[in-house]
Design a protein around this motif. Structure first.
Motif, short mmCIF file in Angstrom:
data_model
loop_
_atom_site.label_atom_id
_atom_site.label_comp_id
_atom_site.label_asym_id
_atom_site.label_seq_id
_atom_site.Cartn_x
_atom_site.Cartn_y
_atom_site.Cartn_z
N HIS A 1 0.85 -1.20 0.00
CA HIS A 1 0.00 0.00 0.00
C HIS A 1 0.88 1.25 0.00
O HIS A 1 1.76 1.40 0.84
CB HIS A 1 -0.95 -0.01 1.20
CG HIS A 1 -2.02 -1.06 1.06
ND1 HIS A 1 -2.48 -1.81 2.11
CD2 HIS A 1 -2.72 -1.45 -0.04
CE1 HIS A 1 -3.42 -2.64 1.66
NE2 HIS A 1 -3.58 -2.44 0.36
N GLU B 1 1.80 3.64 3.08
CA GLU B 1 2.30 3.02 4.30
C GLU B 1 3.83 2.99 4.26
O GLU B 1 4.48 1.95 4.17
CB GLU B 1 1.68 1.62 4.43
CG GLU B 1 0.16 1.70 4.52
CD GLU B 1 -0.58 0.37 4.37
OE1 GLU B 1 0.07 -0.68 4.36
OE2 GLU B 1 -1.83 0.41 4.26
N HIS C 1 2.64 -3.82 6.78
CA HIS C 1 1.67 -2.77 6.44
C HIS C 1 1.68 -1.78 7.61
O HIS C 1 2.34 -1.97 8.62
CB HIS C 1 0.27 -3.37 6.28
CG HIS C 1 0.06 -4.13 5.01
ND1 HIS C 1 -0.68 -3.64 3.96
CD2 HIS C 1 0.49 -5.36 4.61
CE1 HIS C 1 -0.70 -4.52 2.97
NE2 HIS C 1 0.00 -5.59 3.34
N SER C 2 0.88 -0.72 7.46
CA SER C 2 0.60 0.15 8.61
C SER C 2 -0.81 0.70 8.42
O SER C 2 -1.30 0.72 7.29
CB SER C 2 1.61 1.30 8.70
OG SER C 2 1.39 2.28 7.71
#
Ligand SMILES: [Zn+2]
Length: 353
Positions: free
Chosen positions: A112, A115, A237-238
């Motif tokens: 993503h 992120e 991810h974040s």
């Protein structure tokens, strides 16, 4: 903006325009200067993400790591993005130029675009493994006994767009042909593709694409993982501070739920031990249903335990815009967890889940 940077300022003040050509040249100069400095994507300044890696910086730094550690590090591309950027992987192992019969472990980042921390954490893990090899016995043993693959930026086009145009961009940069752009790469994997927690609407942030593995980025990851089936994988991810395991497409437990949960708990405990940060271990569907993600495909198709670690911060403030001073502690707390999973994978040998 410093007016002294404009040499034509004096011309403007002391000498009236004598020709239309001169005026045109002045206007062109202003256009170039202001266009270059306002959109952040001018040819005069490279994209800048502060202490976070841009695509160009990652390209440069990964190759520099391989150059300075030629016996144990090798950079290669696993494919290209929609816009033609290379998807760089760094392999870390003894006898790195040979494909040895050793346990493979994979770390992915940057599915993503926004992120950013999810790219710097796996990059810093790679750097740490290389710097510590030969002096740190634990890391030396890991590098000697495993083939460690790190792909820090799966979505370079989206990341570049996040740096230069729209900070909170999430998807890749596929032109959907209807005025919208982007497929959510973490809804584009084939296992249970099209199920709940994904969208068929092109404008959606969780648009799954026209078909499973429609995107070159996920095709590249798929082909790479099939060629190098790992014993374990982490996809960073974040944000939210979670350690997620399959399934994501259903609330039902997988047949391997017990093992996955105990590994996730062990990972979370190792993270907490460093700086006291709580990362909650849970089944991915406990966060929200998501179909077509990396972890479900890994378990459902390759029978590989894969974890999605949602990094700092915990909440939507600051959300995706994690301050630069948290890059290092986020790396530090995730390092022992990554080392733990590598050691577990090596100990498993060829045991099948
Ligand atoms: Zn994400």
């Amino acid at each position: 903006m410093n007016r002294a940077k404009f040499p034509f300022q004096t011309m403007l003040e002391y000498k009236p325009f004598s020709t239309g050509l001169q005026l045109a040249a002045l206007l062109l100069a202003f256009f170039l200067v202001f266009n270059g400095s306002c959109d952040g994507d001018g040819n005069d300044n490279p994209p800048d993400a502060g202490l976070y890696h841009t695509y160009a910086e990652l390209d440069n730094d990964l190759h520099a790591l391989a150059t300075t550690h030629p016996q144990i590090a090798q950079v290669s591309s696993i494919g290209k993005s929609v816009e033609g950027r290379e998807l760089w992987a760094i392999k870390i192992s003894d006898n790195v130029n040979a494909q040895e019969n050793e346990t493979e472990v994979v770390f992915l980042g940057g599915h993503h675009a926004r992120e950013w921390i999810s790219i710097d954490v796996p990059y810093l893990i790679a750097q740490h493994l290389l710097d510590e090899y030969g002096s740190n016995p634990q890391i030396t043993a890991l590098v000697d006994n495993a083939e460690i693959w790190i792909v820090p930026m799966v979505n370079p086009d989206g990341h570049q767009y996040s740096v230069t145009a729209q900070r909170l961009w999430r998807k890749n940069r596929r032109n959907n042909g209807d005025g919208t752009f982007g497929v959510d790469l973490n809804r584009n994997y084939s296992y249970q593709w099209g199920g709940p927690g994904s969208s068929g609407d092109t404008y959606s942030e969780i648009y799954r694409g026209p078909s499973a593995f429609s995107e070159p980025e996920t095709q590249a990851v798929r082909d790479f993982l099939q060629a190098h089936p790992p014993r374990a994988l982490i996809s960073y991810h974040s944000f939210s501070q979670l350690v997620l395991y399959p399934w994501g497409y259903t609330n039902n437990a997988s047949p391997q739920h017990g093992l996955l949960d105990s590994l996730a708990v062990a990972i979370a405990n190792r993270i907490r031990d460093v700086h006291g940060q709580t990362y909650i271990p849970e089944q991915a569907s406990d966060l929200y249903l998501a179909s077509g993600d990396t972890g479900d495909w890994l378990l459902g198709v390759l029978s590989v335990p894969g974890f999605t670690i949602e990094l700092r911060p915990r909440s939507s403030v600051p959300g995706f815009e994690l301050p630069e001073n948290q890059i290092q502690p986020t790396f530090e707390e995730n390092l022992p967890a990554a080392l733990f999973l590598m050691e577990w994978a090596i100990a498993q040998g060829n045991v099948t889940l």
